[in-house]
Design a protein around this motif. Sequence first.
Motif, mmCIF file in Angstrom:
data_model
loop_
_atom_site.group_PDB
_atom_site.id
_atom_site.type_symbol
_atom_site.label_atom_id
_atom_site.label_comp_id
_atom_site.label_asym_id
_atom_site.label_seq_id
_atom_site.Cartn_x
_atom_site.Cartn_y
_atom_site.Cartn_z
ATOM 1 N N SER A 471 -6.639 3.418 0.576
ATOM 2 C CA SER A 471 -6.552 2.681 -0.673
ATOM 3 C C SER A 471 -7.380 3.373 -1.742
ATOM 4 O O SER A 471 -8.554 3.665 -1.537
ATOM 5 C CB SER A 471 -7.062 1.251 -0.491
ATOM 6 N N LYS A 484 0.915 1.389 -9.518
ATOM 7 C CA LYS A 484 1.531 0.523 -8.501
ATOM 8 C C LYS A 484 2.814 -0.114 -9.023
ATOM 9 O O LYS A 484 3.754 -0.364 -8.257
ATOM 10 C CB LYS A 484 0.550 -0.563 -8.062
ATOM 11 N N LYS A 487 5.469 2.368 -8.567
ATOM 12 C CA LYS A 487 5.832 2.388 -7.148
ATOM 13 C C LYS A 487 6.732 1.205 -6.809
ATOM 14 O O LYS A 487 7.756 1.360 -6.119
ATOM 15 C CB LYS A 487 4.552 2.349 -6.307
ATOM 16 N N ASN A 494 8.673 -0.298 -0.208
ATOM 17 C CA ASN A 494 7.550 0.538 0.235
ATOM 18 C C ASN A 494 7.939 1.388 1.440
ATOM 19 O O ASN A 494 7.225 1.461 2.447
ATOM 20 C CB ASN A 494 6.333 -0.330 0.578
ATOM 21 N N TYR A 502 -0.699 3.908 -1.476
ATOM 22 C CA TYR A 502 -0.410 2.491 -1.665
ATOM 23 C C TYR A 502 -0.351 1.810 -0.300
ATOM 24 O O TYR A 502 0.239 2.344 0.632
ATOM 25 C CB TYR A 502 0.917 2.311 -2.405
#
Length: 503
Positions: A471, A484, A487, A494, A502
């Motif tokens: 992280s 994020k 992402k 994910n 992430y």
Amino acid sequence: MGVEKLGEKDPVYEELVNILGDRVSKDPEIRWTYTRDLEGPLTTDLKRLRRLPDYVVLPETTEEVQKIVLIARNYKVPITLESTRISVKGLAVAIRGGIFIDLRRMNRILEIDEENMTATVQPGVTIAQLSCELQKRNMLIPVPGTPATVSVVSNYLGCGWPGGKARMLSIGLGYRSVVGVEMVLPDGTILNTGSKSDVFIGKDFWPHGMGPDLFLLPYKAYGAFGIITKMTVKCTPIEKELKVFWIAYDNIDSAMEAHNRIVRLDLVPNLHLYAGDKYAGYANDTLESHDRMNRAQPEFQIILTLAGTKRQVEYQEKVIRKIAKETGGRIIVDKLPIYQSFIDSHLGMAGSFGAVWSMRYYTSRGGSWTSTPTLPVDKIPDNWKAFSRAILKDPDYGDPNFGRGEFWRSIIVYPVEGGHYVWGVEKGVDLFIQDPKCREMLLRLHKANLEEQAKVGISDPGFIKDWYTGSLGKPFGVHFEVSKKFKKTLDPDNVMQPGYIYP
């Protein structure tokens, strides 16, 4: 997901076989070889690592990568990827299982454009492979501070080491040499960045595309936003004359004064400021000889690449000798011919002829712990002094039976892009990565170093409290939170490289 139970089918495996044939495996012995990286014990002993991927695949084309990504997205199977198997820090260990994409078979140099001085490669092409072909055409790419078997793509975009140490002052970090990429996004879309994204051009020669620029989308993402399947990089002509020059100093302040004067003249394509242990490994084959040189040599050295025509190199040397004299430096190669072994190593580095020196360095002590913030040049002396205090107060490095800190600390200062900032105050200490105390000591030293830096007002933007937690959120705050959102938009399930940058 994963290897099927008795009597059950495995639809993921079946679809992968339909695409790749015998280039997909779920054999436990093959999968086991993908549970560790180059660092071995340090990463593989951690609980979050040493996980078997469920499948190992070896694609050869962009289209095959695209189909693999679509399968992973459809079944919500994690993807881990690697190019030439030279990864460290657990970045290419399948900590969530899933599909491990080994890109080594995508190892073709697709084009060398001599007129525009660019080369287009697949992700499995190594620095050595491309360098050899370019030299036939009197061109080079900057060699990074890594083994010559690293991938051009992953090194330049991952920046695990700065791509192009031999030309960082004039060219910049590795990503500055990237002209464009072809990238498979998490939804299977094939994205081209740079001038090739313009349908009216269709050729990589300029790194910026139309509208909001996606040039840096893959930079330092480590595959989290997609998979690079092609990359075009700038190449540089090989100069007629190359010479490496060394100036020795006994203190960081005088060394930095000379460093700054040379940089601001824009006189040479590159220079580094090295200290202590960092360069001893380049010219020694045994730990004993390494240790003897550490204790005998000057603490700081400026290493310069002189390049150009014969007349230009002669002028560069004349000016540098004058600066050295005025700042109390000593031209070490004038007095100690033994340093020719260093010269040979760095001339190869400067000319992009190979990276044998780095293989020696990685077998020595001192290369196992680094901290690499990006800093303005005026903070370097205080940064080094803070680091030295942290080392010399450490209980292990104060113990002569373990290794004296004053002999086994190191630093490299890389001035970047005209010297406007410094990449890589790379601070190393004497430590074998196989040492069972390694992780404990690294974290302790990192904390002590940051505390010492705080006392003199130096922040460390490269700080990661614990790299191995996967992280990066706390150190980078809003910057990380915004990334994020990118992402989440590109990869809502994910699938790509989960658990690294992430969670």
